[in-house]
Design an enzyme around this catalytic site. Structure first.
Site, PDB file in Angstrom:
ATOM      1  N   ARG A 100      38.284  48.279  35.006  1.00  0.00           N
ATOM      2  CA  ARG A 100      38.662  47.230  35.976  1.00  0.00           C
ATOM      3  C   ARG A 100      38.582  45.849  35.335  1.00  0.00           C
ATOM      4  O   ARG A 100      39.428  44.984  35.583  1.00  0.00           O
ATOM      5  CB  ARG A 100      37.733  47.291  37.206  1.00  0.00           C
ATOM      6  CG  ARG A 100      38.064  48.453  38.133  1.00  0.00           C
ATOM      7  CD  ARG A 100      36.920  48.778  39.059  1.00  0.00           C
ATOM      8  NE  ARG A 100      36.570  47.707  39.957  1.00  0.00           N
ATOM      9  CZ  ARG A 100      35.388  47.591  40.555  1.00  0.00           C
ATOM     10  NH1 ARG A 100      34.434  48.481  40.341  1.00  0.00           N
ATOM     11  NH2 ARG A 100      35.156  46.589  41.369  1.00  0.00           N
TER      12      ARG A 100
ATOM     13  N   ARG B  30      46.917  39.500  42.646  1.00  0.00           N
ATOM     14  CA  ARG B  30      46.284  39.899  41.381  1.00  0.00           C
ATOM     15  C   ARG B  30      47.249  39.879  40.211  1.00  0.00           C
ATOM     16  O   ARG B  30      46.889  40.300  39.118  1.00  0.00           O
ATOM     17  CB  ARG B  30      45.725  41.308  41.483  1.00  0.00           C
ATOM     18  CG  ARG B  30      44.417  41.320  42.202  1.00  0.00           C
ATOM     19  CD  ARG B  30      43.715  42.626  41.992  1.00  0.00           C
ATOM     20  NE  ARG B  30      42.855  42.801  43.111  1.00  0.00           N
ATOM     21  CZ  ARG B  30      41.590  43.177  43.023  1.00  0.00           C
ATOM     22  NH1 ARG B  30      41.057  43.436  41.879  1.00  0.00           N
ATOM     23  NH2 ARG B  30      40.869  43.289  44.103  1.00  0.00           N
TER      24      ARG B  30
ATOM     25  N   LYS C 290      33.306  37.633  45.194  1.00  0.00           N
ATOM     26  CA  LYS C 290      34.359  37.224  46.142  1.00  0.00           C
ATOM     27  C   LYS C 290      34.054  37.737  47.537  1.00  0.00           C
ATOM     28  O   LYS C 290      34.191  37.017  48.526  1.00  0.00           O
ATOM     29  CB  LYS C 290      35.739  37.761  45.704  1.00  0.00           C
ATOM     30  CG  LYS C 290      36.168  37.329  44.324  1.00  0.00           C
ATOM     31  CD  LYS C 290      37.535  37.899  43.936  1.00  0.00           C
ATOM     32  CE  LYS C 290      37.608  39.409  43.856  1.00  0.00           C
ATOM     33  NZ  LYS C 290      36.796  40.015  42.775  1.00  0.00           N
TER      34      LYS C 290
ATOM     35  N   ARG D 247      30.190  52.736  45.455  1.00  0.00           N
ATOM     36  CA  ARG D 247      31.639  52.929  45.420  1.00  0.00           C
ATOM     37  C   ARG D 247      32.040  53.800  44.243  1.00  0.00           C
ATOM     38  O   ARG D 247      31.461  53.708  43.168  1.00  0.00           O
ATOM     39  CB  ARG D 247      32.330  51.556  45.297  1.00  0.00           C
ATOM     40  CG  ARG D 247      32.894  51.051  46.595  1.00  0.00           C
ATOM     41  CD  ARG D 247      33.329  49.629  46.548  1.00  0.00           C
ATOM     42  NE  ARG D 247      34.287  49.292  45.500  1.00  0.00           N
ATOM     43  CZ  ARG D 247      34.842  48.079  45.364  1.00  0.00           C
ATOM     44  NH1 ARG D 247      34.519  47.115  46.224  1.00  0.00           N
ATOM     45  NH2 ARG D 247      35.683  47.814  44.401  1.00  0.00           N
TER      46      ARG D 247
HETATM   47  P1  AP5 Z   1      30.819  41.384  45.504  1.00  0.00           P
HETATM   48  O1  AP5 Z   1      30.743  40.179  46.359  1.00  0.00           O
HETATM   49  O2  AP5 Z   1      30.993  42.718  46.156  1.00  0.00           O
HETATM   50  O3  AP5 Z   1      31.898  41.149  44.337  1.00  0.00           O
HETATM   51  P2  AP5 Z   1      33.485  41.108  44.405  1.00  0.00           P
HETATM   52  O4  AP5 Z   1      33.941  39.969  43.567  1.00  0.00           O
HETATM   53  O5  AP5 Z   1      33.964  41.158  45.806  1.00  0.00           O
HETATM   54  O6  AP5 Z   1      33.746  42.455  43.610  1.00  0.00           O
HETATM   55  P3  AP5 Z   1      34.705  43.683  43.916  1.00  0.00           P
HETATM   56  O7  AP5 Z   1      34.252  44.789  42.991  1.00  0.00           O
HETATM   57  O8  AP5 Z   1      34.751  44.045  45.364  1.00  0.00           O
HETATM   58  O9  AP5 Z   1      36.045  43.138  43.443  1.00  0.00           O
HETATM   59  P4  AP5 Z   1      37.235  43.897  42.946  1.00  0.00           P
HETATM   60  O10 AP5 Z   1      38.189  42.813  42.886  1.00  0.00           O
HETATM   61  O11 AP5 Z   1      37.106  44.714  41.718  1.00  0.00           O
HETATM   62  O12 AP5 Z   1      37.385  45.070  44.010  1.00  0.00           O
HETATM   63  P5  AP5 Z   1      38.291  45.216  45.285  1.00  0.00           P
HETATM   64  O13 AP5 Z   1      37.488  45.926  46.316  1.00  0.00           O
HETATM   65  O14 AP5 Z   1      38.936  43.932  45.644  1.00  0.00           O
HETATM   66  O15 AP5 Z   1      29.483  41.426  44.609  1.00  0.00           O
HETATM   67  C1  AP5 Z   1      29.224  42.514  43.751  1.00  0.00           C
HETATM   68  C2  AP5 Z   1      27.718  42.820  43.785  1.00  0.00           C
HETATM   69  O16 AP5 Z   1      27.004  41.721  43.228  1.00  0.00           O
HETATM   70  C3  AP5 Z   1      27.127  43.032  45.179  1.00  0.00           C
HETATM   71  O17 AP5 Z   1      26.135  44.023  45.098  1.00  0.00           O
HETATM   72  C4  AP5 Z   1      26.506  41.675  45.537  1.00  0.00           C
HETATM   73  O18 AP5 Z   1      25.377  41.837  46.377  1.00  0.00           O
HETATM   74  C5  AP5 Z   1      26.077  41.170  44.161  1.00  0.00           C
HETATM   75  N1  AP5 Z   1      26.207  39.718  44.020  1.00  0.00           N
HETATM   76  C6  AP5 Z   1      27.218  38.923  44.441  1.00  0.00           C
HETATM   77  N2  AP5 Z   1      27.002  37.656  44.089  1.00  0.00           N
HETATM   78  C7  AP5 Z   1      25.821  37.639  43.409  1.00  0.00           C
HETATM   79  C8  AP5 Z   1      25.053  36.610  42.787  1.00  0.00           C
HETATM   80  N3  AP5 Z   1      25.474  35.342  42.788  1.00  0.00           N
HETATM   81  N4  AP5 Z   1      23.904  36.957  42.184  1.00  0.00           N
HETATM   82  C9  AP5 Z   1      23.464  38.260  42.173  1.00  0.00           C
HETATM   83  N5  AP5 Z   1      24.148  39.276  42.755  1.00  0.00           N
HETATM   84  C10 AP5 Z   1      25.311  38.966  43.366  1.00  0.00           C
HETATM   85  O19 AP5 Z   1      39.443  46.173  44.740  1.00  0.00           O
HETATM   86  C11 AP5 Z   1      39.204  47.520  44.443  1.00  0.00           C
HETATM   87  C12 AP5 Z   1      40.453  48.178  43.930  1.00  0.00           C
HETATM   88  O20 AP5 Z   1      41.514  48.095  44.907  1.00  0.00           O
HETATM   89  C13 AP5 Z   1      41.082  47.580  42.662  1.00  0.00           C
HETATM   90  O21 AP5 Z   1      40.458  48.049  41.487  1.00  0.00           O
HETATM   91  C14 AP5 Z   1      42.526  48.056  42.798  1.00  0.00           C
HETATM   92  O22 AP5 Z   1      42.647  49.406  42.465  1.00  0.00           O
HETATM   93  C15 AP5 Z   1      42.778  47.887  44.282  1.00  0.00           C
HETATM   94  N6  AP5 Z   1      43.286  46.553  44.630  1.00  0.00           N
HETATM   95  C16 AP5 Z   1      42.639  45.578  45.348  1.00  0.00           C
HETATM   96  N7  AP5 Z   1      43.413  44.483  45.461  1.00  0.00           N
HETATM   97  C17 AP5 Z   1      44.589  44.767  44.818  1.00  0.00           C
HETATM   98  C18 AP5 Z   1      45.785  44.024  44.564  1.00  0.00           C
HETATM   99  N8  AP5 Z   1      45.958  42.767  45.014  1.00  0.00           N
HETATM  100  N9  AP5 Z   1      46.772  44.614  43.841  1.00  0.00           N
HETATM  101  C19 AP5 Z   1      46.632  45.883  43.388  1.00  0.00           C
HETATM  102  N10 AP5 Z   1      45.518  46.644  43.582  1.00  0.00           N
HETATM  103  C20 AP5 Z   1      44.508  46.084  44.286  1.00  0.00           C
END
Ligand code: AP5
Length: 216
Positions: free
Chosen positions: A170, A87, A13, A159
């Site tokens: 997660r 979410r 994402k 992270r």
């Molecule tokens: P990346 O693009 O970083 O993936 P992502 O989907 O953004 O993953 P996140 O881990 O950031 O999502 P998340 O939803 O768990 O975390 P968030 O920060 O939102 O890609 C991942 C890796 O893969 C990278 O190294 C990239 O280079 C590689 N990659 C990407 N695409 C690829 C491909 N096609 N092929 C190969 N490699 C690839 O949330 C963190 C925390 O915040 C949550 O756990 C929660 O505690 C809190 N939080 C966030 N939003 C909320 C909410 N709405 N409500 C409550 N708590 C929340």
């Protein structure tokens, strides 16, 4: 144009959302990034959020809803891409209410998915720049100089919630609390599914195609 990018941790994402938002000239509102900035800045909301984030749990709805509402208010005229919000159904209902107050609609709800093993590999290998936040992957998109950002030279780090045991939690939280949101969105206008199992460039081409087909 207003977009929701939906999908499990590690599906891409952030990677895809940043590029699409830049190309479309809209704001990339990544809930995780907004929360991590609040933690860094030591705000009250950030302090509340940190324990939940480190444990891989969802931060309470009242905290995230008010943070995202503030950001949408700042960006409402230019369009936005939401990444990581909503979410759960309560957050989706809160989003509908805040958008309808402003006479805004969501044009695209794009649900990305990839096999669980790919999600694990992507998250375990992710590296992020401390200075500019740009993301790399040890294997799939390594930096030119090990440990340092290609864009700004900043130091790369892993992270806190990208440790294997937290990742497992997660993914469980996603399947139990976030995936049911698909039932809320799948019959809405603008909903599409996107296979995100391929390479980054392949997924981006498919994402652009979805937007082009629906938006013209
Ligand atoms: P990346 O693009 O970083 O993936 P992502 O989907 O953004 O993953 P996140 O881990 O950031 O999502 P998340 O939803 O768990 O975390 P968030 O920060 O939102 O890609 C991942 C890796 O893969 C990278 O190294 C990239 O280079 C590689 N990659 C990407 N695409 C690829 C491909 N096609 N092929 C190969 N490699 C690839 O949330 C963190 C925390 O915040 C949550 O756990 C929660 O505690 C809190 N939080 C966030 N939003 C909320 C909410 N709405 N409500 C409550 N708590 C929340």
């Amino acid at each position: 144009m207003n977009v929701i990018l939906f999908g499990p941790p590690g599906v891409g994402k952030g990677t895809q959302g940043e590029k699409l938002a830049a190309e479309e000239g809209i704001s990339h509102l990544a809930m995780g990034d907004i929360l991590r900035a609040a933690v860094r800045n030591g705000t009250e909301a950030g302090m509340k959020a940190k324990t939940y984030m480190d444990a891989g749990k969802l931060v309470p709805d009242n905290v995230v809803v008010s943070m995202i509402e503030d950001r949408i208010a700042e960006d409402e005229n230019g369009g936005f891409l939401l990444d990581g919000f909503p979410r759960n159904v309560a957050q989706a209902v809160a989003l509908d209410e805040m958008l309808s107050k402003r006479a805004l609609i969501v044009d695209h709800i794009i649900s990305m998915d990839a096999p669980e093993q790919s999600l694990l590999d992507r998250l375990c290998g992710r590296l992020i720049c401390r200075a500019c936040g740009f993301g790399f992957h040890r294997q799939y998109s390594p930096p030119q100089k090990s440990g340092f950002c290609d864009r700004c030279g900043g130091e790369l780090y892993q992270r806190e919630d990208d440790r294997e045991e937290v990742i497992a939690h997660r993914l469980e939280v996603y399947r139990e609390q976030t995936e049911p949101l698909l039932g809320y969105y799948q019959d809405k206008v603008g909903f599409s599914r996107l296979d995100a199992s391929g390479e980054t460039a392949t997924v981006y081409a498919a994402l652009k195609q979805v937007v082009k087909t629906q938006h013209g």
